[in-house]
Design an enzyme around this catalytic site. Structure first.
Site: not given
Length: 128
Positions: A27, A59, A78-79, A105
């Site tokens: 990855e 935004y 990813i946390e 993901k």
């Protein structure tokens, strides 16, 4: 949902990024697509009444901060990506009271035919 996450919201959905986050060594080399959903709690009453951007949060600027946070460094989890985005948003925009972030993901290295792996964090400025 608790009262901390009530009120007005600025929402950005399915923001697509390419990154190298993940635990598996491949990855870090190959990278993959990620998608981020954001909900930012802020008082939008003045903006609604005035129709002036100075009374709101752009935004486009939220997107820019999110993109920079996503790309700033490589994370295994990813946390951690989500928490980093939250931290950067709170730093950049004092008017944001709370953030809900989902990091998706879709090509997670697990044996699934369809779907995605994702996390969702809910953070209030007071409870960071």
């Amino acid at each position: 949902m608790t009262r901390d996450f009530d009120g007005d919201r600025i929402i950005l959905s399915d923001l697509g990024f390419f990154g190298y986050h993940g635990v598996i060594p491949e990855e870090a080399v190959l990278g993959q697509r990620f998608f981020v959903d954001l909900v930012c709690g802020a008082d939008l009453l003045a903006a609604g009444r005035s129709d002036e951007l100075q009374h709101s949060i752009s935004y486009a600027e939220i997107y820019d901060v999110t993109k920079a946070a996503f790309e700033e460094r490589r994370f295994q989890l990813i946390e951690a990506v989500g928490q980093h985005i939250v931290d950067r948003l709170f730093e950049a925009f004092p008017a944001i009271r709370w953030v809900q972030v989902r990091v998706k993901k879709p090509s997670a290295p697990i044996a699934m035919v369809a779907g995605e792996a994702a996390i969702e964090l809910r953070r209030s400025r007071e409870g960071r």
